[in-house]
Design a protein around this motif. Sequence first.
Motif, PDB file in Angstrom:
ATOM      1  N   SER A  71      78.993 -71.371 -76.928  1.00 20.42           N
ATOM      2  CA  SER A  71      77.600 -70.969 -76.732  1.00 20.42           C
ATOM      3  C   SER A  71      77.563 -69.998 -75.556  1.00 20.42           C
ATOM      4  N   ILE A  72      77.138 -68.780 -75.811  1.00 25.63           N
ATOM      5  CA  ILE A  72      77.151 -67.755 -74.766  1.00 25.63           C
ATOM      6  C   ILE A  72      76.234 -68.134 -73.610  1.00 25.63           C
ATOM      7  N   SER A  73      75.063 -68.712 -73.924  1.00 23.54           N
ATOM      8  CA  SER A  73      74.130 -69.015 -72.843  1.00 23.54           C
ATOM      9  C   SER A  73      74.675 -70.127 -71.940  1.00 23.54           C
ATOM     10  N   GLN A  74      75.289 -71.139 -72.550  1.00 26.00           N
ATOM     11  CA  GLN A  74      75.888 -72.203 -71.736  1.00 26.00           C
ATOM     12  C   GLN A  74      77.056 -71.666 -70.911  1.00 26.00           C
ATOM     13  N   HIS A  75      77.830 -70.798 -71.547  1.00 23.40           N
ATOM     14  CA  HIS A  75      78.981 -70.197 -70.874  1.00 23.40           C
ATOM     15  C   HIS A  75      78.528 -69.408 -69.643  1.00 23.40           C
ATOM     16  N   LEU A  76      77.511 -68.559 -69.828  1.00 24.79           N
ATOM     17  CA  LEU A  76      77.032 -67.728 -68.722  1.00 24.79           C
ATOM     18  C   LEU A  76      76.399 -68.583 -67.628  1.00 24.79           C
ATOM     19  N   TYR A  77      75.644 -69.603 -68.064  1.00 24.62           N
ATOM     20  CA  TYR A  77      74.973 -70.496 -67.114  1.00 24.62           C
ATOM     21  C   TYR A  77      75.993 -71.183 -66.209  1.00 24.62           C
ATOM     22  N   SER A  78      77.035 -71.750 -66.799  1.00 23.84           N
ATOM     23  CA  SER A  78      78.010 -72.465 -65.973  1.00 23.84           C
ATOM     24  C   SER A  78      78.850 -71.487 -65.143  1.00 23.84           C
ATOM     25  N   HIS A  79      79.158 -70.315 -65.718  1.00 26.88           N
ATOM     26  CA  HIS A  79      79.995 -69.371 -64.976  1.00 26.88           C
ATOM     27  C   HIS A  79      79.267 -68.742 -63.797  1.00 26.88           C
ATOM     28  N   VAL A  80      77.991 -68.443 -63.966  1.00 27.04           N
ATOM     29  CA  VAL A  80      77.291 -67.797 -62.852  1.00 27.04           C
ATOM     30  C   VAL A  80      77.125 -68.785 -61.697  1.00 27.04           C
ATOM     31  N   ARG A  81      76.897 -70.040 -62.012  1.00 25.03           N
ATOM     32  CA  ARG A  81      76.768 -71.044 -60.954  1.00 25.03           C
ATOM     33  C   ARG A  81      78.087 -71.197 -60.197  1.00 25.03           C
ATOM     34  N   MET A  82      79.177 -71.286 -60.939  1.00 28.01           N
ATOM     35  CA  MET A  82      80.480 -71.428 -60.284  1.00 28.01           C
ATOM     36  C   MET A  82      80.822 -70.169 -59.482  1.00 28.01           C
ATOM     37  N   ALA A  83      80.494 -69.004 -60.043  1.00 30.60           N
ATOM     38  CA  ALA A  83      80.795 -67.741 -59.351  1.00 30.60           C
ATOM     39  C   ALA A  83      80.008 -67.636 -58.041  1.00 30.60           C
ATOM     40  N   VAL A  84      78.784 -68.128 -58.041  1.00 34.48           N
ATOM     41  CA  VAL A  84      77.958 -68.094 -56.827  1.00 34.48           C
ATOM     42  C   VAL A  84      78.589 -68.984 -55.746  1.00 34.48           C
ATOM     43  N   VAL A  85      79.026 -70.173 -56.132  1.00 34.84           N
ATOM     44  CA  VAL A  85      79.665 -71.077 -55.164  1.00 34.84           C
ATOM     45  C   VAL A  85      80.966 -70.467 -54.639  1.00 34.84           C
ATOM     46  N   GLU A  86      81.759 -69.900 -55.543  1.00 36.75           N
ATOM     47  CA  GLU A  86      83.029 -69.275 -55.126  1.00 36.75           C
ATOM     48  C   GLU A  86      82.779 -68.128 -54.154  1.00 36.75           C
ATOM     49  N   CYS A  87      81.767 -67.332 -54.461  1.00 35.10           N
ATOM     50  CA  CYS A  87      81.458 -66.177 -53.627  1.00 35.10           C
ATOM     51  C   CYS A  87      81.000 -66.611 -52.240  1.00 35.10           C
ATOM     52  N   LEU A  88      80.152 -67.620 -52.198  1.00 35.01           N
ATOM     53  CA  LEU A  88      79.668 -68.109 -50.902  1.00 35.01           C
ATOM     54  C   LEU A  88      80.830 -68.681 -50.094  1.00 35.01           C
ATOM     55  N   ASN A  89      81.703 -69.400 -50.773  1.00 34.12           N
ATOM     56  CA  ASN A  89      82.868 -69.977 -50.098  1.00 34.12           C
ATOM     57  C   ASN A  89      83.772 -68.877 -49.536  1.00 34.12           C
ATOM     58  N   GLU A  90      83.942 -67.825 -50.318  1.00 36.58           N
ATOM     59  CA  GLU A  90      84.764 -66.686 -49.890  1.00 36.58           C
ATOM     60  C   GLU A  90      84.152 -66.028 -48.643  1.00 36.58           C
ATOM     61  N   ARG A  91      82.840 -65.891 -48.677  1.00 37.80           N
ATOM     62  CA  ARG A  91      82.166 -65.258 -47.530  1.00 37.80           C
ATOM     63  C   ARG A  91      82.284 -66.109 -46.273  1.00 37.80           C
ATOM     64  N   LEU A  92      82.342 -67.419 -46.464  1.00 37.46           N
ATOM     65  CA  LEU A  92      82.458 -68.298 -45.301  1.00 37.46           C
ATOM     66  C   LEU A  92      83.844 -68.218 -44.648  1.00 37.46           C
ATOM     67  N   ASN A  93      84.809 -67.648 -45.373  1.00 39.21           N
ATOM     68  CA  ASN A  93      86.141 -67.431 -44.787  1.00 39.21           C
ATOM     69  C   ASN A  93      86.108 -66.300 -43.773  1.00 39.21           C
ATOM     70  N   ASN A  94      85.093 -65.453 -43.909  1.00 36.85           N
ATOM     71  CA  ASN A  94      84.998 -64.278 -43.059  1.00 36.85           C
ATOM     72  C   ASN A  94      84.101 -64.583 -41.842  1.00 36.85           C
ATOM     73  N   ALA A  95      84.672 -64.486 -40.664  1.00 36.11           N
ATOM     74  CA  ALA A  95      83.937 -64.858 -39.443  1.00 36.11           C
ATOM     75  C   ALA A  95      82.652 -64.033 -39.289  1.00 36.11           C
ATOM     76  N   ALA A  96      82.727 -62.759 -39.636  1.00 34.08           N
ATOM     77  CA  ALA A  96      81.552 -61.885 -39.477  1.00 34.08           C
ATOM     78  C   ALA A  96      80.426 -62.322 -40.408  1.00 34.08           C
ATOM     79  N   ASP A  97      80.791 -62.771 -41.585  1.00 36.17           N
ATOM     80  CA  ASP A  97      79.792 -63.208 -42.573  1.00 36.17           C
ATOM     81  C   ASP A  97      79.159 -64.544 -42.192  1.00 36.17           C
TER      82      ASP A  97
END
Lengths: 163, 82
Positions: A71-97
């Motif tokens: 299901s494309i909608s379920q796929h996108l829904y779960s992927h965007v949520r995970m991508a947001v968490v991953e991105c925030l986590n990545e930014r927290l690795n950066n002291a300036a961020d």
Amino acid sequence: MSRNFSTDQQLIDQLLQNDTVAFEELYRRYWHNLYSYSLKKLHSSDDARKIVRKIFVDLWERRHTTPSDFSISQHLYSHVRMAVVECLNERLNNAADQELIAETLLNSFSTKALEPARRPVELRNEGETVFLNQRVQADEVHPKYNPFSVKWLAELVSVKTHS
Amino acid sequence: MKTEILHKKLERYLNGESMPAEIRQIQTWLSVPNEEEKQLTKEEKDQLGADILAEIKEATAYPLFYPGSEKQWWQKAVAAFF
């Protein structure tokens, strides 16, 4: 409605045959909702843009490994949520961020900020109610196109509950 | 909450090692409606959509490997007619 309307499932079937027109139609249907959701969560247009790009590059690259009940909608829904968490986590690795996140995002994790998600709809403030009403109206126009709509989420929860 | 604590929580979440309360907190944050960001004009939205699609094409190179997917003009005319 156009007589040439294709359902998401038809587009996915065409995508499996390397149909780039079907891929671009799926992109047109969903990119803005993904972008908008990521932007609201991360307050960064660069990150939102990166997330949309990553999700659709992955969809194209992995098109032949999608399950039969995909299901494309379920796929996108779960992927965007995970991508947001991953991105925030990545930014927290950066002291300036970290400083910027402390100013802009940290507060959104507080109990007070998360409270609206626990309250019944009728007790929510005017702004949120307007937001929900707009969502419902949007559903009436394009129920299939809005992967973050109230109806869509309700259906998703219902599917998950039954399964 | 401090950024270090949030960082640890997100790390645990991504590694599947979160406590149930942490999972609830992060998933609630993902679900709670946020305030609208500045709305893009139609032109800005179209341009942004086209720019991201161009980046996807560049990353996947699909127009190079599958150039024939686009329908010919006569195929589009027949589809529109029927």
